[in-house]
Design an enzyme around this catalytic site. Structure first.
Site, PDB file in Angstrom:
ATOM      1  N   ASP A  31       0.954  -1.037  -0.056  1.00  0.00           N
ATOM      2  CA  ASP A  31      -0.037  -0.090   0.009  1.00  0.00           C
ATOM      3  C   ASP A  31       0.910   1.232  -0.207  1.00  0.00           C
ATOM      4  O   ASP A  31       1.961   1.131  -0.409  1.00  0.00           O
ATOM      5  CB  ASP A  31      -0.955   0.038   1.211  1.00  0.00           C
ATOM      6  CG  ASP A  31      -2.214   0.779   0.937  1.00  0.00           C
ATOM      7  OD1 ASP A  31      -2.460   1.602   1.055  1.00  0.00           O
ATOM      8  OD2 ASP A  31      -3.293  -0.228   0.535  1.00  0.00           O
ATOM      9  N   TRP A  59      -6.074   1.626  -6.915  1.00  0.00           N
ATOM     10  CA  TRP A  59      -6.250   3.104  -7.509  1.00  0.00           C
ATOM     11  C   TRP A  59      -6.951   3.828  -6.416  1.00  0.00           C
ATOM     12  O   TRP A  59      -8.181   3.621  -6.458  1.00  0.00           O
ATOM     13  CB  TRP A  59      -6.691   2.958  -9.070  1.00  0.00           C
ATOM     14  CG  TRP A  59      -6.756   4.337  -9.493  1.00  0.00           C
ATOM     15  CD1 TRP A  59      -7.395   5.599  -9.134  1.00  0.00           C
ATOM     16  CD2 TRP A  59      -6.349   4.965 -10.959  1.00  0.00           C
ATOM     17  NE1 TRP A  59      -7.401   6.522  -9.982  1.00  0.00           N
ATOM     18  CE2 TRP A  59      -6.659   6.216 -11.022  1.00  0.00           C
ATOM     19  CE3 TRP A  59      -5.721   4.264 -12.020  1.00  0.00           C
ATOM     20  CZ2 TRP A  59      -6.533   7.051 -12.095  1.00  0.00           C
ATOM     21  CZ3 TRP A  59      -5.354   4.836 -13.005  1.00  0.00           C
ATOM     22  CH2 TRP A  59      -5.684   6.318 -13.233  1.00  0.00           C
ATOM     23  N   ASP A  60      -6.109   4.487  -5.813  1.00  0.00           N
ATOM     24  CA  ASP A  60      -6.933   5.280  -4.609  1.00  0.00           C
ATOM     25  C   ASP A  60      -6.857   6.731  -5.152  1.00  0.00           C
ATOM     26  O   ASP A  60      -6.675   7.268  -6.181  1.00  0.00           O
ATOM     27  CB  ASP A  60      -5.912   5.204  -3.455  1.00  0.00           C
ATOM     28  CG  ASP A  60      -6.763   5.430  -2.213  1.00  0.00           C
ATOM     29  OD1 ASP A  60      -7.796   5.902  -2.175  1.00  0.00           O
ATOM     30  OD2 ASP A  60      -5.968   4.943  -1.053  1.00  0.00           O
ATOM     31  N   CYS A 100     -10.579   2.721  -5.334  1.00  0.00           N
ATOM     32  CA  CYS A 100     -10.841   3.094  -3.996  1.00  0.00           C
ATOM     33  C   CYS A 100     -10.794   4.596  -3.694  1.00  0.00           C
ATOM     34  O   CYS A 100     -10.355   5.127  -4.678  1.00  0.00           O
ATOM     35  CB  CYS A 100      -9.540   2.436  -3.122  1.00  0.00           C
ATOM     36  SG  CYS A 100      -9.368   2.712  -1.453  1.00  0.00           S
ATOM     37  N   ASP A 117     -12.911   2.180   4.504  1.00  0.00           N
ATOM     38  CA  ASP A 117     -11.680   1.796   5.296  1.00  0.00           C
ATOM     39  C   ASP A 117     -12.231   1.470   6.779  1.00  0.00           C
ATOM     40  O   ASP A 117     -11.207   1.091   7.546  1.00  0.00           O
ATOM     41  CB  ASP A 117     -11.013   3.320   5.349  1.00  0.00           C
ATOM     42  CG  ASP A 117     -10.307   3.681   4.496  1.00  0.00           C
ATOM     43  OD1 ASP A 117      -9.703   2.812   3.426  1.00  0.00           O
ATOM     44  OD2 ASP A 117      -9.831   4.846   4.295  1.00  0.00           O
TER      45      ASP A 117
HETATM   46  C1  GLA Z   1      -7.082   5.307   1.622  1.00  0.00           C
HETATM   47  C2  GLA Z   1      -7.405   4.123   1.380  1.00  0.00           C
HETATM   48  C3  GLA Z   1      -6.625   2.957   2.352  1.00  0.00           C
HETATM   49  C4  GLA Z   1      -5.007   3.238   2.289  1.00  0.00           C
HETATM   50  C5  GLA Z   1      -4.689   4.798   2.367  1.00  0.00           C
HETATM   51  C6  GLA Z   1      -3.183   4.760   2.150  1.00  0.00           C
HETATM   52  O1  GLA Z   1      -7.479   6.176   2.820  1.00  0.00           O
HETATM   53  O2  GLA Z   1      -8.767   3.749   1.556  1.00  0.00           O
HETATM   54  O3  GLA Z   1      -6.940   1.898   2.189  1.00  0.00           O
HETATM   55  O4  GLA Z   1      -4.699   2.644   0.933  1.00  0.00           O
HETATM   56  O5  GLA Z   1      -5.486   5.462   1.606  1.00  0.00           O
HETATM   57  O6  GLA Z   1      -2.835   6.197   2.399  1.00  0.00           O
END
Ligand code: GLA
Length: 735
Positions: A365, A476-477, A525, A547
């Site tokens: 991550d 992909w956030d 995401c 989350d």
């Molecule tokens: C977001 C995502 C999490 C994680 C963090 C990383 O909050 O939802 O799952 O990947 O970013 O910064």
């Protein structure tokens, strides 16, 4: 063909297995009227429902034309000439004229479904669906508007979109282009929507429809945690299994408006589309604007019927790629295990535990790039931090590969940290308004993804990273809402296009990623579930649901999510306890059972588990391999809702061949069990015998349905059970 035109009646009929939708060409001028949507009926001659004599057709009473516009059920309403309800289309001419109203010009009906250029959309061949392309026009402006309706043969869904073509010979500015409208009479409806916040996404809200405008919307530039681009009108008496439901869902991931308006005399107008606030689109002569797709579902079998239609449509006709029908790999993600505090050795240690337990993939991550050891910097600098990860991602992925693990990687391509090389070199790449300090969120700004050079830069740097290592999966956030929405590259009069251009840019980047890496598994995401929408599902077959990884909170989040979206699209992981979100502790087994129906994984440090917990992992993975496909591909039933009863939760999935059913039961609160709770089990073949894994008892599908199953009496809070019903034999058909 499920669509036909009755020339004598001047009526278009669209049929799905259980629904009929009728559009009429009305009066001498050819207004497009919405006649009927609901339970399937054989009749075309339903024009009486328009009650033209009451709404005063212009051909007989042009003196009261305003009253006509104000009451007539319009198929796709314009504005400015008398319809006082929510407009679907509004325009401005160079002279400042602001009126339009559509009438029929022509139509075609064909098998299959056209693509929506640059946009996500459902798809289907000639055997799956039929499309009506209805061309309407504003005769004064000379403007052309194409209304697309696709009816699916085997699913009670009609997908709609709109294309505006500037045939006026002059530039024109669109200020509203919604994607669907449904004018109808109130049938004692409740309004069903999904609301929430970070960590409480998609909570179900059902309330009696009231006067005026009500609904859901987002102006955050993402579909959002707060409100879903989904709304449904539910008959007041409708339940999980009975009653009528009219639902709409938007295949789009940016700003939206979903609204029901109850106006004079209790008539309703339900609309869905891009939010008109902060929207405009300039069309030069000859240019077209394609509005995104809206999905309409009708159910006459309550909420289950609605859910099944959405699930079947999205699994079969929206999700694409090699994972569409493949089991999704189990994974371990290091976010809650290490946050930013990791190096190669720490990740490999987790990898060794994962491989030993039988987990298939490790996802690295946030924190592998630039100098990112916390969330203050480096977004935009997609270069591997070799101090943390000597040998880079190639070495790491190869070492994991030797253990038999596939490798996945987190990225956040749409963002930039002010403390980054990218921002120092190109501050104009970020959305911000000259002379005004941009608003930070998580100390980051949003890149101007509407610009090709920005997309190209980010895409190329991420492409290089993915090509170097053997990356099987990308998360992909997108971790903040948009603000300061101004593009250095757009003319002042085009700034209103920016929100939508941004979304088109995101879609283009994701399409490019899938083209260049056709075997990639993409998971979208957005700070958890801030962009859990059908638009994203066109690119990623799964989305990180929330989350909030606490198993009990997840029951509610997953309930709201699964109301619309298939279980196969929901990322669901077993996380550490006490929960990092709410400090609650729940048994490892329960966490496994709550995650099992989704895309299963672990979000914890496997090296820190107790021997007992570790020993449970192979069993959980075996359950996922065996029952995951039933949850993912079967019919989903909500048996009991913890958010409603505050005591227990139960869902069931029945394989499409009705040979296996899996019940996932969580007793959240212990209670004084004098008598167990009896639950009817729908969805089984009535003349087939099934054995319960819980008691060994064998009963017919009819008995399980009408007699029901007493839920196990568990002694304690947060306990769970997986109960499997396997077909034993078929009973002879009754004479
Ligand atoms: C977001 C995502 C999490 C994680 C963090 C990383 O909050 O939802 O799952 O990947 O970013 O910064």
């Amino acid at each position: 063909m499920s669509i036909s035109y009755n020339a004598a009646e001047r009526v278009f009929r669209l049929d799905t297995p259980n629904s009929t939708y009728l559009i009429g060409i009305v009066d001498a001028e050819g207004f497009l009227g919405h006649i009927y949507y609901g339970h399937r009926i054989p009749d075309d001659n339903m024009g009486y429902l328009l009650r033209l004599e009451e709404s005063r057709a212009p051909s007989v009473n042009n003196r009261e034309r305003l009253s006509f516009y104000d009451a007539f059920p319009m198929e796709y309403p314009g504005h400015g000439v008398g319809d006082q309800r929510q407009a679907c289309l509004s325009v401005e001419t160079p002279k400042g004229y602001r009126a339009c109203g559509l009438t029929y010009r022509s139509h075609t009906i064909y098998g299959g479904k056209p693509k929506l250029e640059g946009l996500p959309a459902t798809y289907g061949g000639a055997g799956d669906c039929t499309t009506l392309e209805l061309t309407a026009e504003d005769r004064t402006l000379g403007l052309t508007v194409r209304l697309f309706y696709t009816a699916f043969e085997k699913i009670d869904a009609i997908c709609r979109s709109v294309r505006v073509e500037n045939t006026t010979g002059k530039p024109i500015r669109l200020t509203t282009v919604l994607s669907a409208c449904l004018d109808m009479d109130n049938q004692n409806f409740d309004l069903l929507t999904l609301h929430g916040s970070w960590g409480t996404e998609r909570m179900i809200s059902r309330k009696k429809l009231g006067w005026g405008k009500q609904g859901v919307s987002s102006l955050r530039g993402i579909s959002s945690h707060q409100e879903q681009p989904f709304l449904a009108l539910v008959e007041g008496s409708a339940t999980q299994t009975q009653g009528q439901v009219y639902a709409m869902n938007f295949v789009y991931s940016g700003n939206f408006l979903g609204q029901v308006e109850m106006h004079q005399q209790g008539q309703l107008r339900m609309v869905l589309g891009i939010h008109p606030t902060d929207f405009c689109w300039n069309l030069a002569p000859g240019e077209t604007f394609q509005a995104p797709e809206a999905v309409m579902v009708y159910s006459c079998t309550g909420l289950d019927g609605m859910t099944h239609a959405f699930h079947d449509l999205y699994r079969g006709h929206l999700v694409r790629g090699p994972y569409k029908n493949q089991p999704r790999p189990s994974l371990v993600n290091n976010w809650e295990a290490t946050y930013f505090d990791f190096d190669t050795e720490r990740i490999l240690k987790i990898g060794r535990e994962a491989a030993a337990a039988g987990i298939e993939m490790l996802v690295l991550d946030d924190g592998w790039f630039g100098k990112r050891n916390d969330d203050h910097s480096s977004l935009g600098d997609w270069f591997v931090n070799e101090n943390k990860l000597p040998g880079g991602l190639r070495y790491l992925s190869e070492e994991l590969g030797k253990m038999g693990l596939r490798f996945g990687l987190w990225v956040e391509p749409e963002m930039v940290s002010p403390d980054s090389r990218l921002y120092r070199e190109h501050p104009d790449y970020a959305l911000q308004i000259p002379g005004r300090e941009p608003t930070l969120s998580r100390e980051q700004l949003v890149l101007d993804i509407s610009r090709k050079e920005v997309r190209d830069y980010v895409y190329r740097s991420i492409h290089a990273v993915l090509s170097e290592a053997n990356v099987a999966y990308v998360k992909w956030d997108m971790n903040r809402a948009l603000s300061d929405v101004y593009s250095a590259a757009l003319a002042p009069e085009a700034q209103g296009e920016l929100y939508h251009r941004y979304m088109l840019g995101v879609y283009e980047m994701q399409e490019r990623l899938l083209t260049d890496f056709p075997d990639l598994l993409l998971e979208n995401c957005s700070s958890g579930g801030g962009r859990f929408d059908p638009g994203m599902l066109y690119y990623s077959p799964q989305i990180w649901t929330s989350d909030n990884t606490d198993a009990i909170d997840r029951l509610k989040i997953q309930e709201g999510t699964a109301l619309v979206y298939p279980l196969s699209t929901m990322g669901a992981h077993v996380a550490a306890c006490p929960s990092h979100t709410n400090s609650r502790s729940t048994p490892f087994q329960t966490r496994g059972h709550v995650s099992l129906p989704g895309c299963f994984g672990y979000e914890l440090d496997l090296t820190k588990l107790t021997p007992e917990e570790k020993a449970m992992i192979p069993g959980q993975l075996a359950d996922y391999r065996k029952y995951g496909p039933i949850f993912h591909n079967g019919d989903y039933y909500r048996l009991a809702s913890f958010s409603e009863n505050h005591v227990y939760d139960a869902i069931m999935a029945v394989s499409k061949d009705q040979r296996t059913a899996v019940i996932d039961f969580v007793q959240v609160m212990s209670c004084r069990h004098l008598r167990s709770v009896r639950i009817p089990l729908p969805g089984l073949a009535e003349n087939r015998l099934y054995r319960s894994s819980e008691t060994g008892e064998v009963h017919s599908g009819a008995a399980w349905r009408y007699g029901g199953m007493p839920l196990p009496k568990l002694r304690g809070d947060f306990l769970s059970r997986l109960i499997v019903l396997e077909a034993v034999e078929d009973l002879p058909a009754e004479a």
